[in-house]
Design a protein around this motif. Structure first.
Motif, short mmCIF file in Angstrom:
data_model
loop_
_atom_site.label_atom_id
_atom_site.label_comp_id
_atom_site.label_asym_id
_atom_site.label_seq_id
_atom_site.Cartn_x
_atom_site.Cartn_y
_atom_site.Cartn_z
N ASN A 29 1.08 -1.16 -0.03
CA ASN A 29 0.14 0.04 -0.02
C ASN A 29 1.20 1.18 0.37
O ASN A 29 1.33 2.11 -0.71
CB ASN A 29 -0.89 -0.38 0.96
N TRP A 30 0.86 2.09 1.30
CA TRP A 30 1.61 3.15 1.18
C TRP A 30 2.70 3.10 1.72
O TRP A 30 3.23 2.31 2.35
CB TRP A 30 1.13 4.48 1.85
N TYR A 49 2.49 6.00 -3.47
CA TYR A 49 0.95 4.35 -3.07
C TYR A 49 1.78 3.43 -4.16
O TYR A 49 1.91 3.68 -5.39
CB TYR A 49 -0.92 4.61 -3.67
N THR A 97 0.25 0.37 6.62
CA THR A 97 -1.16 0.77 6.75
C THR A 97 -1.98 -0.13 5.89
O THR A 97 -1.39 -0.59 4.83
CB THR A 97 -0.90 2.19 5.94
N ASP A 98 -3.46 -0.53 6.95
CA ASP A 98 -3.91 -0.89 5.25
C ASP A 98 -5.22 -0.03 4.01
O ASP A 98 -5.88 -0.93 3.38
CB ASP A 98 -5.68 -1.96 6.23
N TRP A 99 -4.37 1.36 4.56
CA TRP A 99 -5.39 2.07 3.93
C TRP A 99 -5.25 2.09 1.98
O TRP A 99 -3.88 1.63 2.17
CB TRP A 99 -5.13 3.96 4.01
N SER A 102 -7.71 5.00 -2.24
CA SER A 102 -8.46 5.91 -1.41
C SER A 102 -8.13 6.81 -0.39
O SER A 102 -9.18 7.45 0.10
CB SER A 102 -10.44 5.28 -1.00
N MET A 103 -7.35 6.38 0.34
CA MET A 103 -6.65 7.20 1.42
C MET A 103 -6.48 8.39 0.87
O MET A 103 -5.76 8.89 -0.28
CB MET A 103 -4.95 6.51 1.97
N GLN A 107 -4.55 12.41 5.18
CA GLN A 107 -4.40 10.56 5.67
C GLN A 107 -3.17 10.44 5.54
O GLN A 107 -1.82 9.65 6.30
CB GLN A 107 -5.16 10.02 5.81
N THR A 113 -1.48 6.83 10.93
CA THR A 113 -1.38 5.92 9.72
C THR A 113 -0.48 4.80 9.34
O THR A 113 -0.50 3.80 9.06
CB THR A 113 -1.62 6.78 8.34
#
Length: 127
Positions: A29-30, A49, A97-99, A102-103, A107, A113
């Motif tokens: 992810n990020w 990302y 992070t699990d984001w 769409s973060m 954020q 985060t």
């Protein structure tokens, strides 16, 4: 478990450039870059990302810094140009992070985060 190791810090004169590297094995992810100057809180400055390349930048570095990633090498980079004395800080890489995509940018640059942090690399800019 994400393991993060920063490198590339050093001393440079104002107007110069540095490229920081973050070896980020196991990340997803990020991945973000943060910095902390003496006596100040930690500031999120750039994040990427890794699956789509979407980026976020703090206003303080926008147009001067660029974040990039090499997924094959599990590396994230921060190219820093036109450095200023106020950029002097310890720079940290963060991930975990699990984001997803769409973060929001806010954020993506928020300390809370991220779960995992490197030990940092020092950047000193002299005038």
């Amino acid at each position: 478990q994400v393991q993060l190791v920063e490198s590339g810090g050093g001393s440079v004169q104002a107007g110069g450039s540095l490229r920081l590297s973050c070896a980020a094995s196991g990340y997803r992810n990020w991945v973000g870059w943060f910095r902390q100057a003496p006596g100040k809180g930690r500031e999120g400055i750039a994040s990427v990302y890794i699956y789509g390349g979407r980026t976020a930048y703090a206003d303080s570095v926008k147009g001067r810094f660029a974040i990039s990633r090499d997924n094959a090498k599990e590396m994230v980079y921060l190219q820093m140009n036109s450095l200023k004395p106020e950029d002097t800080a310890m720079y940290y890489c963060a991930a975990g992070t699990d984001w997803g995509s769409s973060m929001t940018d806010i954020q993506a640059l928020r300390e809370m985060t991220y779960r995992d942090w490197g030990r940092g690399t020092q950047v000193t800019v002299s005038s």
